[in-house]
Design an enzyme around this catalytic site. Structure first.
Site, PDB file in Angstrom:
ATOM      1  N   ASP A 306       0.988  -1.155  -0.015  1.00 52.31           N
ATOM      2  CA  ASP A 306      -0.059  -0.087   0.118  1.00 52.31           C
ATOM      3  C   ASP A 306       0.834   1.246  -0.145  1.00 52.31           C
ATOM      4  OD1 ASP A 306      -2.211   1.548   0.053  1.00 52.31           O
ATOM      5  OD2 ASP A 306      -3.222   0.323   1.565  1.00 52.31           O
ATOM      6  N   GLU A 496     -10.846   6.405   4.469  1.00 51.55           N
ATOM      7  CA  GLU A 496      -9.808   5.825   5.269  1.00 51.55           C
ATOM      8  C   GLU A 496      -9.922   6.283   6.890  1.00 51.55           C
ATOM      9  OE1 GLU A 496      -5.960   4.889   3.845  1.00 51.55           O
ATOM     10  OE2 GLU A 496      -6.389   6.094   2.031  1.00 51.55           O
TER      11      GLU A 496
END
Length: 604
Positions: A306, A496
């Site tokens: 990521d 997020e």
């Protein structure tokens, strides 16, 4: 005569070749090596290290670095990931990617770039693209065929923007709706997640990776939806990037299971999770990445980190962090600013013995194999015909159908719905989402955190309602009193950890707007935009009918279709708690949620 003879030989060879083939001769390869084995045999260590890097376009210091380092991949990310000139539509994106591709093809072996983007609910970073409901809404449909059709549209629009790699589907299994990424998951049930995740993979890649595919990414491996509340640190995090503390049996049964389905569907890439499992960061967990994913599950694609996640690993410096990640099983490092540092760390890591050379060869082979199957070596450029179709009416029709199928009717007292299509009556509309396209989209929409207002092209709820009532005796207003009041509101956009919430509060302004609309009408309908269940309190009781519309995307006509009689098909993909304290999944006999998993009225 000699020239004539040579010409005849060439002509006969050409004719024989055409006769022997069943179709047109394939174009000459544009890459500088003939297949994966040939590339690997000719690559230097520095060139292999370059293939293992994916850098963000905004932080490319010098386009010549793409060829100098032999960079394997690039991405658009966040709020600065689109074109730097020429606007933000699909044509501008395609032109941007082509410029980067041509710069990369100046390398010695002319290995093409793989360009990626967060096309998580459509090619949502591109202005004018069709944006679908977020995964939680698609999970409410329980319809793998519809998911696959939606992702085929997303695939074509992603290709039209020049992008060959989408960081989707998220096959997380959200087990606590206080998590800010809940809407990225299809459902709390791993069986539903696996089925719809596999459908998404097929939509993007087809039955197998090929020249018409967009590479799909199963993410975030593994357990990111199961982090413990309060286990995350920094920047207001509560769950996101936290620690998974479930037992091995639950980890496998709930969180690993959807990856088996994605791999069976042929997914070509897997993205590792920022989170940890029992205190061990997944990016550095060799047991999970190499032992379980590549070994036990037989995953033969490549594993990408990521965004800047390798830098979160323990280690004295970047070199130690990169070595730990690569040795654990990370094949490609996604990095923002310090791509040169990552390149140097891989090269020096091999030279020092900290990274086995065979591990680098395995990683590069996996990356090149995917590029080969995608047909990038033969043609890495965009088909203009696909660019012209981005945002087309046909694409929007599929998204409208997806919105219609995702609506969940939670309450319908006294037959408040459907609204009559005939007759003379007045509808009064209010709420912060009624005419706000950005709120319909949520996060990961023309920017990382999303936004409010007219952020792209699409139809708001108010616009959809006016189109639905055009040519009738139904009056639509935003002020005054009415026979029917419709409140449309909900969460501010987020992505997020910015969405981690300890309260799941509807919010005072939403409550006030709802009370105002309901106080000005005989019958009141609530339409909620949210990425998860929120605590409704008295708000639910104020309404005669209440609809969970999730984050529906650009085509709000799918909502008005259901209100006027198309029928509600959606079922809750997650349990709806009464209180935030009860937000973790519980199906125990004593559990008392507001609405159980699978709830959804179908009165017509």
């Amino acid at each position: 005569m000699r020239l004539k003879a040579v010409f005849c030989v060439l002509l006969l060879t050409l004719v024989a070749g055409c006769a022997a083939s069943s179709g047109a001769a394939p174009p000459a390869r544009r890459g500088g090596c003939d297949g994966v084995d040939d590339c690997l045999s000719r690559m230097t260590l520095a060139e292999k290290a370059g293939q293992m890097i994916q850098l963000q376009n905004a932080f490319l210091d010098d386009p010549r670095d793409l060829a100098r380092l032999g960079v394997g991949a690039m991405l658009s990310a966040g709020d600065d990931g689109g074109p730097r000139r020429g606007g933000n539509d699909a044509a501008a994106w395609a032109g941007m990617v082509e410029r980067f591709q041509r710069a990369a093809l100046r390398s010695r072996l002319r290995i093409p770039l793989l360009y990626g983007a967060d096309a998580v609910h459509g090619m949502s970073g591109v202005t004018g693209s069709v944006i679908f409901p977020h995964h939680i809404g698609m999970g409410a449909t329980r319809d793998p065929g519809l998911v696959e059709r939606a992702e085929r549209v997303a695939r074509d629009e992603t290709l039209g923007a020049g992008v060959r790699w989408a960081f989707t589907p998220c096959v997380c299994v959200p087990r606590d709706v206080r998590w800010g990424r809940t809407y990225e998951g299809y459902a709390e049930d791993p069986g539903v997640v696996g089925e719809l995740g596999a459908a998404s993979v097929r939509g993007f890649q087809g039955d197998a990776l090929g020249p018409g595919s967009v590479l799909a990414t199963a993410k975030h491996f593994v357990g990111d939806g199961g982090t413990a509340f309060g286990s995350a640190a920094g920047e207001g995090r509560l769950l996101d990037q936290g620690d998974v503390r479930v037992g091995e049996a639950e980890l496998r049964r709930v969180h690993l299971a959807p990856y088996r389905d994605a791999i069976a569907a042929g997914v070509g890439s897997v993205m590792a999770s920022y989170s940890s499992v029992h205190g061990v960061k997944t990016h550095g967990d060799r047991r999970l990445l190499t032992g379980v994913l590549k070994g036990e599950l037989g995953f033969d694609g490549f594993v990408v980190s990521d965004y800047d996640a390798v830098q979160q690993l323990p280690g004295k410096d970047l070199a130690a962090q990169v070595a730990r990640a690569v040795n654990a099983g990370i094949d490609m490092v996604m990095v923002s600013r310090d791509y040169r540092g990552v390149h140097r760390a891989i090269v020096e890591g091999v030279e020092s013995g900290d990274i086995p050379r065979k591990r680098v060869d395995d990683a590069v082979r996996r990356i090149l194999d995917v590029k080969e199957r995608l047909g990038l070596f033969d043609d890495p450029f965009t088909d203009p015909a696909l660019t012209a179709e981005v945002g087309s009416p046909a694409h929007r029709a599929v998204a409208r159908e997806a919105v219609r199928a995702s609506q969940v009717l939670l309450r319908n007292e006294g037959g408040a719905l459907p609204l009559p299509r005939r007759g003379s009556y007045r509808i009064v509309v209010g709420g912060n989402g009624a005419d706000d396209l950005g709120r319909q989209l949520g996060g990961w929409s023309v920017g990382w955190q999303g936004g409010t207002g007219r952020t792209t092209e699409g139809t708001t709820f108010l616009q959809a309602l006016r189109r639905a009532t055009a040519g009738t005796d139904i009056e639509v207003a935003t002020e005054g009193r009415g026979d029917v009041g419709i409140w449309v509101g909900g969460e501010d956009p987020y992505a997020e950890w910015f969405g981690d919430s300890g309260t799941l509060a509807l919010g005072e302004q939403n409550e006030a707007d709802l009370a105002d609309v309901c106080g000005r009408a005989k019958t009141c309908v609530g339409v909620l935009y949210s990425g998860r269940p929120v605590v409704l309190g008295d708000a639910l009781e104020r309404t005669d009918a209440f609809v969970a519309a999730w984050l529906p995307g650009t085509e709000a006509r799918g909502i008005t279709d259901t209100l006027f009689g198309a029928g509600f098909r959606g079922r809750l993909p997650v349990t709806w708690p009464r209180r935030a304290a009860d937000a973790a999944v519980s199906r125990a006999p004593g559990a008392d949620p507001l609405f159980r998993y699978g709830h959804g009225l179908r009165p017509y």
